[in-house]
Scaffold this motif. Structure first.
Motif, PDB file in Angstrom:
ATOM      1  N   LYS A  68       0.845  -1.194   0.000  1.00  0.00           N
ATOM      2  CA  LYS A  68       0.000   0.000   0.000  1.00  0.00           C
ATOM      3  C   LYS A  68       0.880   1.243   0.000  1.00  0.00           C
ATOM      4  CE  LYS A  68      -4.183  -1.558   2.272  1.00  0.00           C
ATOM      5  NZ  LYS A  68      -5.010  -1.393   3.465  1.00  0.00           N
ATOM      6  N   ARG A  71       1.298   6.628   4.086  1.00  0.00           N
ATOM      7  CA  ARG A  71       0.268   7.580   4.520  1.00  0.00           C
ATOM      8  C   ARG A  71       0.830   8.418   5.679  1.00  0.00           C
ATOM      9  NH1 ARG A  71      -5.148   8.529   4.041  1.00  0.00           N
ATOM     10  NH2 ARG A  71      -5.310   6.913   2.471  1.00  0.00           N
ATOM     11  N   ASP A 108       2.046   6.756   9.404  1.00  0.00           N
ATOM     12  CA  ASP A 108       1.089   5.728   9.824  1.00  0.00           C
ATOM     13  C   ASP A 108       1.724   4.353   9.679  1.00  0.00           C
ATOM     14  OD1 ASP A 108      -0.958   4.100  10.368  1.00  0.00           O
ATOM     15  OD2 ASP A 108      -2.369   4.962   8.934  1.00  0.00           O
ATOM     16  N   TYR A 111      -0.326   0.497   9.492  1.00  0.00           N
ATOM     17  CA  TYR A 111      -0.606  -0.037   8.177  1.00  0.00           C
ATOM     18  C   TYR A 111      -0.303  -1.515   8.052  1.00  0.00           C
ATOM     19  CZ  TYR A 111      -1.980   2.738   4.235  1.00  0.00           C
ATOM     20  OH  TYR A 111      -2.698   3.376   3.290  1.00  0.00           O
TER      21      TYR A 111
END
Lengths: 123, 220
Positions: A68, A71, A108, A111
């Motif tokens: 991903k 963030r 973050d 995650y």
């Protein structure tokens, strides 16, 4: 080489899920991770295989790693989302706010998540 | 016959560790104890810094130091010589401490017998960053002999730190430069306390103690 610790943590958490659902075995574990977790996928897979080698409930189970994007939450302007797409020329990891340019951001790391598990259950 | 079922979990892999770390942190806070986690590379000077802290703090406080290393009790033995209680955790090959390892050691002692707790994490600038040990404050130690790019290469570990120690500053100007490391550490996080120390000469140790929020009563 924190991949071994991570694989152990994944297996321990999945063992509880197997127990909770009284599953015969787990067929697939899907986890997601971003770049700040610094995971080398091959090392994670190797660690997972070593740890589960003799565990009947993990026989032929597959560990799927979903990548991903990073963030951040900017502590200057409250922006929440991906870091500056232009990257950061100074530091090895990019956690720069695209809105105000600040590096004073919260990254973050929650995650690294077990997204789902596919269980084989008794009928 | 059997059936298949997909279970949505959506839970962080660190959950067990983070929950236990939070429990340790709350317990320490409720008992009025201070708990600091010192991280840094192999050879950054963590043990010698802790020896300095032990000398300065042990006259007024009861200090307990948990050392993490893959093997040997060398670090714990060095620090214990200065009159503080130490315990060595040997991780085998593990490259970081975690909340479970700390909890096991804390179970063996009476927490009320001590005022200030330190962990010296396993020497590593990558792996300890993600594993909360339950400390109230994280400290990252880098030394100027690690080169001018060490903070640029490893910024993530500084994200959860409140204090950045730039150690071996007695070598400043002798082919090494502390300034760039100080500047880089400051850029990662606002409010980061950046302190230049020399565990060898004692430079900056009082500033370090002050940054930890520890008061040393003046002698009468």
């Amino acid at each position: 080489m924190h991949e071994f610790s991570l694989a152990s943590a994944i297996v321990e958490q999945v063992k509880e899920i197997i127990e909770e659902h009284k599953a015969i075995r787990v067929k697939k574990i899907s986890i997601s991770a971003g770049p700040y977790e610094l995971i080398i996928p091959d090392l994670l897979q190797d660690s997972f295989k070593i740890i589960t080698d003799e565990l009947e409930k993990f026989r032929e189970s597959v560990l799927e790693l979903i990548r991903k994007p990073a963030r951040i939450t900017c502590l200057e302007c409250d922006y929440n989302g991906e870091p500056d797409s232009e990257g950061d020329e100074e530091f090895a990891f990019n956690f720069k706010c695209p809105e105000c340019g600040s590096r004073d951001t919260h990254i973050d790391r929650s995650y690294l998540t077990i997204e789902s598990v596919d269980l084989e259950l008794p009928s | 016959m059997s059936q298949e079922k997909k279970i949505s979990v959506r839970e962080t892999v660190y959950k067990k560790n983070d929950d236990l770390a939070e429990e340790i942190r709350k317990n320490m806070k409720n008992k009025g104890k201070l708990f600091f986690n010192i991280m840094g590379s192999i050879g950054a000077g963590k043990t010698l810094l802790l020896e300095n802290l032990a000398v300065k703090l042990s006259t007024h406080y009861r200090v307990f130091v948990i050392n993490g290393d893959i093997a040997t009790t060398i670090d714990a033995d060095r620090i214990a010589k200065h009159g503080v209680k130490t315990v060595q955790i040997n991780t085998g090959g593990g490259c970081h401490l975690n909340a479970n390892l700390i909890a096991k050691e804390l179970e063996k002692i009476n927490i009320d017998d001590f005022d200030i707790f330190f962990t010296e994490n396993v020497g590593n600038l990558i792996c300890p960053a993600a594993w909360d040990v339950g400390a109230q404050m994280n400290i990252v130690v880098v030394s100027i002999t690690e080169g001018e790019y060490v903070v640029k290469k490893h910024p993530i570990i500084f994200k959860d730190a409140e204090i950045a120690i730039i150690n071996k500053c007695d070598l400043d100007g002798l082919g090494f430069d502390s300034q760039v490391l100080e500047e880089d550490a400051s850029k990662i996080k606002s409010g980061m306390k950046v302190i230049c120390t020399s565990a060898k000469t004692g430079q900056g140790i009082d500033d370090f103690i002050e940054a930890l929020g520890i008061e040393i009563p003046r002698d009468e």
